[in-house]
Scaffold this active site. Structure first.
Site, mmCIF file in Angstrom:
data_model
loop_
_atom_site.group_PDB
_atom_site.id
_atom_site.type_symbol
_atom_site.label_atom_id
_atom_site.label_comp_id
_atom_site.label_asym_id
_atom_site.label_seq_id
_atom_site.Cartn_x
_atom_site.Cartn_y
_atom_site.Cartn_z
ATOM 1 N N ARG A 71 0.873 -1.039 0.063
ATOM 2 C CA ARG A 71 -0.037 0.075 0.149
ATOM 3 C C ARG A 71 0.836 1.141 0.016
ATOM 4 N NH1 ARG A 71 -3.042 -3.860 2.641
ATOM 5 N NH2 ARG A 71 -2.099 -3.387 4.503
ATOM 6 N N GLU A 108 4.278 -12.030 13.634
ATOM 7 C CA GLU A 108 3.867 -12.414 14.648
ATOM 8 C C GLU A 108 4.061 -13.955 14.639
ATOM 9 O OE1 GLU A 108 -0.302 -12.647 16.943
ATOM 10 O OE2 GLU A 108 -0.305 -11.447 15.050
#
Length: 188
Positions: A71, A108
């Site tokens: 993005r 994560e």
């Protein structure tokens, strides 16, 4: 005058924030996904957003704007164009065809890698890194490291959204990277 053009927003950052959609439980339960698609679809909010970045960096004596995959590739080139600068894409691993420099970072669950071409910039070039949001800060930190390995001066990291509870903005500031974010959201 139509309603779409009536009145300027009193606060540009609040106007930008009002155009960001929150999608609950996506991509996983408990995650509040901050969707910038409505912000990009509205000509007025896209212009306000780009103007905020341009006003911030117009006198910064930059050489390039770097954008983080994916993005950051939407707003970064627009900002670069408006500032009359070149654009450096920092891509996900395996997307660049020429000689590259790579940097891995923690996710994560596992790791990811970003890359830039080894000739993307030269020592002393002044660069701002742009992305849509700062969550854990891993991608922007990897981009900073890559650019600095090539000798560039990373002037600032910039994003539309900060998610401060995820710790990324604190991590980046602690690493010496000044940050500019247009707005922030609490939670995940």
């Amino acid at each position: 005058m139509s309603n779409a053009l009536a009145g300027a927003p009193l606060d540009a950052a609040e106007f930008v924030k009002s155009k960001i959609r929150t999608v609950p439980d996506w991509p996983l339960p408990g995650v509040q996904f901050r969707d910038i698609t409505p912000l990009l679809q509205c000509a007025k909010s896209l212009r306000v957003l780009i103007d905020l970045f341009v006003q911030r960096y117009i006198d910064a004596k930059l050489d390039y704007v770097a954008g983080l995959d994916a993005r950051g590739f939407i707003i970064g080139p627009i900002v670069a164009h408006e500032l009359n600068l070149g654009f450096i894409p920092i891509r996900k691993e395996g997307k660049l065809p020429y000689k590259r420099v790579s940097q891995s970072y923690e996710l994560e669950y596992g790791t990811a890698t970003v890359e830039i071409h080894e000739d993307a910039c030269k020592p002393g070039d002044r660069i701002v890194i742009i992305d849509d949001l700062i969550a854990t800060g891993g991608t922007m930190m990897a981009g900073k490291i890559l650019l600095e390995r090539l000798g560039a001066v990373v002037v600032e990291g910039a994003a539309i959204i900060d998610l401060p509870e995820l710790g990324g903005s604190a991590l980046l500031r602690d690493a010496g990277l000044p940050l500019y974010t247009v707005t922030e959201f609490g939670g995940h």
